[in-house]
Design a protein around this motif. Structure first.
Motif, PDB file in Angstrom:
ATOM      1  N   LEU A 105     -41.645  15.397 -18.355  1.00 58.43           N
ATOM      2  CA  LEU A 105     -40.219  15.528 -18.763  1.00 58.43           C
ATOM      3  C   LEU A 105     -40.574  16.143 -20.220  1.00 58.43           C
ATOM      4  O   LEU A 105     -41.195  15.488 -20.947  1.00 58.43           O
ATOM      5  N   THR A 106     -39.934  17.423 -20.233  1.00 60.36           N
ATOM      6  CA  THR A 106     -39.835  17.941 -21.573  1.00 60.36           C
ATOM      7  C   THR A 106     -38.482  17.690 -22.354  1.00 60.36           C
ATOM      8  O   THR A 106     -37.648  17.718 -21.566  1.00 60.36           O
ATOM      9  N   GLY A 107     -38.494  17.616 -23.572  1.00 57.65           N
ATOM     10  CA  GLY A 107     -37.187  17.494 -24.362  1.00 57.65           C
ATOM     11  C   GLY A 107     -37.183  17.384 -25.844  1.00 57.65           C
ATOM     12  O   GLY A 107     -38.279  16.834 -26.332  1.00 57.65           O
ATOM     13  N   GLY A 108     -36.003  17.804 -26.482  1.00 60.73           N
ATOM     14  CA  GLY A 108     -35.940  17.561 -27.725  1.00 60.73           C
ATOM     15  C   GLY A 108     -34.511  17.778 -28.274  1.00 60.73           C
ATOM     16  O   GLY A 108     -33.754  18.390 -27.601  1.00 60.73           O
ATOM     17  N   ASN A 109     -34.302  17.475 -29.460  1.00 61.71           N
ATOM     18  CA  ASN A 109     -32.906  17.757 -29.897  1.00 61.71           C
ATOM     19  C   ASN A 109     -32.891  18.336 -31.257  1.00 61.71           C
ATOM     20  O   ASN A 109     -32.012  18.354 -32.092  1.00 61.71           O
ATOM     21  N   MET A 110     -34.066  18.668 -31.797  1.00 67.28           N
ATOM     22  CA  MET A 110     -33.948  19.481 -33.084  1.00 67.28           C
ATOM     23  C   MET A 110     -34.566  21.117 -33.109  1.00 67.28           C
ATOM     24  O   MET A 110     -35.085  21.517 -32.099  1.00 67.28           O
ATOM     25  N   GLY A 111     -33.980  21.851 -34.015  1.00 65.26           N
ATOM     26  CA  GLY A 111     -33.951  23.161 -34.050  1.00 65.26           C
ATOM     27  C   GLY A 111     -33.625  23.838 -32.878  1.00 65.26           C
ATOM     28  O   GLY A 111     -32.464  23.562 -32.487  1.00 65.26           O
ATOM     29  N   ASP A 112     -33.901  25.080 -32.476  1.00 68.48           N
ATOM     30  CA  ASP A 112     -33.415  25.785 -31.187  1.00 68.48           C
ATOM     31  C   ASP A 112     -34.014  25.115 -30.109  1.00 68.48           C
ATOM     32  O   ASP A 112     -35.008  25.493 -29.552  1.00 68.48           O
ATOM     33  N   ARG A 113     -33.201  24.155 -29.567  1.00 70.31           N
ATOM     34  CA  ARG A 113     -33.543  23.460 -28.469  1.00 70.31           C
ATOM     35  C   ARG A 113     -34.152  24.149 -26.925  1.00 70.31           C
ATOM     36  O   ARG A 113     -34.985  23.873 -26.499  1.00 70.31           O
ATOM     37  N   MET A 114     -33.384  25.309 -26.988  1.00 68.83           N
ATOM     38  CA  MET A 114     -33.721  26.127 -25.701  1.00 68.83           C
ATOM     39  C   MET A 114     -35.089  26.797 -25.912  1.00 68.83           C
ATOM     40  O   MET A 114     -35.803  26.903 -24.960  1.00 68.83           O
ATOM     41  N   ALA A 115     -35.252  27.220 -27.148  1.00 72.20           N
ATOM     42  CA  ALA A 115     -36.531  27.987 -27.352  1.00 72.20           C
ATOM     43  C   ALA A 115     -37.716  26.925 -27.485  1.00 72.20           C
ATOM     44  O   ALA A 115     -38.770  27.240 -26.874  1.00 72.20           O
ATOM     45  N   ASN A 116     -37.332  25.777 -27.594  1.00 69.56           N
ATOM     46  CA  ASN A 116     -38.351  24.600 -27.685  1.00 69.56           C
ATOM     47  C   ASN A 116     -38.821  24.289 -26.361  1.00 69.56           C
ATOM     48  O   ASN A 116     -39.970  24.146 -25.922  1.00 69.56           O
ATOM     49  N   TRP A 158     -30.752   8.781 -26.445  1.00 69.76           N
ATOM     50  CA  TRP A 158     -30.515   7.608 -25.678  1.00 69.76           C
ATOM     51  C   TRP A 158     -31.424   6.450 -26.503  1.00 69.76           C
ATOM     52  O   TRP A 158     -32.492   6.682 -27.223  1.00 69.76           O
ATOM     53  N   GLY A 159     -30.840   5.384 -26.974  1.00 63.18           N
ATOM     54  CA  GLY A 159     -31.471   4.169 -27.717  1.00 63.18           C
ATOM     55  C   GLY A 159     -31.471   4.379 -29.175  1.00 63.18           C
ATOM     56  O   GLY A 159     -31.744   3.483 -30.023  1.00 63.18           O
ATOM     57  N   PHE A 160     -30.737   5.386 -29.681  1.00 65.81           N
ATOM     58  CA  PHE A 160     -30.351   5.679 -31.251  1.00 65.81           C
ATOM     59  C   PHE A 160     -29.057   6.762 -31.308  1.00 65.81           C
ATOM     60  O   PHE A 160     -28.821   7.426 -30.073  1.00 65.81           O
ATOM     61  N   LYS A 161     -28.854   6.928 -32.476  1.00 64.64           N
ATOM     62  CA  LYS A 161     -27.779   7.619 -32.954  1.00 64.64           C
ATOM     63  C   LYS A 161     -28.366   9.140 -33.682  1.00 64.64           C
ATOM     64  O   LYS A 161     -29.363   8.923 -34.285  1.00 64.64           O
ATOM     65  N   ALA A 162     -27.550  10.210 -33.058  1.00 63.42           N
ATOM     66  CA  ALA A 162     -28.086  11.553 -33.763  1.00 63.42           C
ATOM     67  C   ALA A 162     -27.118  12.577 -33.505  1.00 63.42           C
ATOM     68  O   ALA A 162     -26.132  12.334 -32.752  1.00 63.42           O
ATOM     69  N   GLU A 163     -27.017  13.358 -34.463  1.00 62.52           N
ATOM     70  CA  GLU A 163     -25.840  14.297 -34.417  1.00 62.52           C
ATOM     71  C   GLU A 163     -25.966  15.492 -33.280  1.00 62.52           C
ATOM     72  O   GLU A 163     -25.131  15.870 -32.375  1.00 62.52           O
ATOM     73  N   GLN A 164     -27.168  15.651 -32.995  1.00 66.91           N
ATOM     74  CA  GLN A 164     -27.339  16.719 -31.891  1.00 66.91           C
ATOM     75  C   GLN A 164     -27.979  16.137 -30.652  1.00 66.91           C
ATOM     76  O   GLN A 164     -28.675  15.080 -30.605  1.00 66.91           O
ATOM     77  N   ALA A 165     -27.307  16.608 -29.555  1.00 67.46           N
ATOM     78  CA  ALA A 165     -27.515  16.346 -28.179  1.00 67.46           C
ATOM     79  C   ALA A 165     -28.912  16.728 -27.689  1.00 67.46           C
ATOM     80  O   ALA A 165     -29.618  17.671 -28.429  1.00 67.46           O
TER      81      ALA A 165
END
Length: 163
Positions: free
Chosen positions: A7-18, A45-52
């Motif tokens: 499973l790859t994933g993230g919510n910082m920067g250019d998400r699709m490029a990442n 999941w498990g915390f609050k963040a501005e970016q999905a």
């Protein structure tokens, strides 16, 4: 050759490029991608963040042993400037989780496979179900599709784009 679900994933920067960058690193240092899910967007999941978050599941064929695979995944995360500040969930550029390694059960201090929370997380189960609904969780003895149906996670997960 071993078949692993990542499973790859993230919510910082250019998400699709990442997601694309992580995919390229996986091809170069881990193995051949046999199947890939759509890219899904989900709330943290498990915390609050501005970016999905954006997440994608990959089925990869590799000759790496489990600890070698973990090391390569962590090297990719580090290359992509993943910050590990604590044991708490935080925003990140890239996270790579090993969901399954063949149908093996591995319980080491530094590595647990199958991933010990995958059955609780809709953001993991949705993309995994897209490419492996009939894969049987070796510890829970349930198909991925069954795990998704019985998952209590009510967070919103939706297809962001097909890859």
């Amino acid at each position: 050759m071993n078949k692993v679900y990542l499973l790859t994933g993230g919510n910082m920067g250019d998400r699709m490029a990442n997601i694309r960058t992580a995919r390229a690193h996986i091809i170069n240092s881990i193995g051949k991608i046999l199947l890939e899910s759509s890219v899904y967007e989900s709330e943290p999941w498990g915390f609050k963040a501005e970016q999905a978050f954006l997440n994608q599941v990959l089925l990869v064929e590799t000759d790496l042993l489990p600890l070698e695979l973990l090391e390569k995944c962590q090297q990719i995360e580090n290359t992509m400037e993943r910050v590990r500040a604590s044991d708490q969930y935080i925003s990140r550029t890239m996270d790579i989780d090993i969901l399954f390694y063949n149908s093996e059960i591995i319980e080491l201090p530094q590595l647990v496979i199958p991933h010990n929370r995958l059955h609780e997380r809709k953001f993991t189960l949705e993309p995994l179900n897209e490419i492996a609904p009939d894969f049987v969780h070796p510890k829970l003895n349930k198909k991925v599709a069954e795990l998704l149906l019985s998952c209590n996670d009510s967070s919103k997960v939706s297809i962001y784009t097909t890859f």
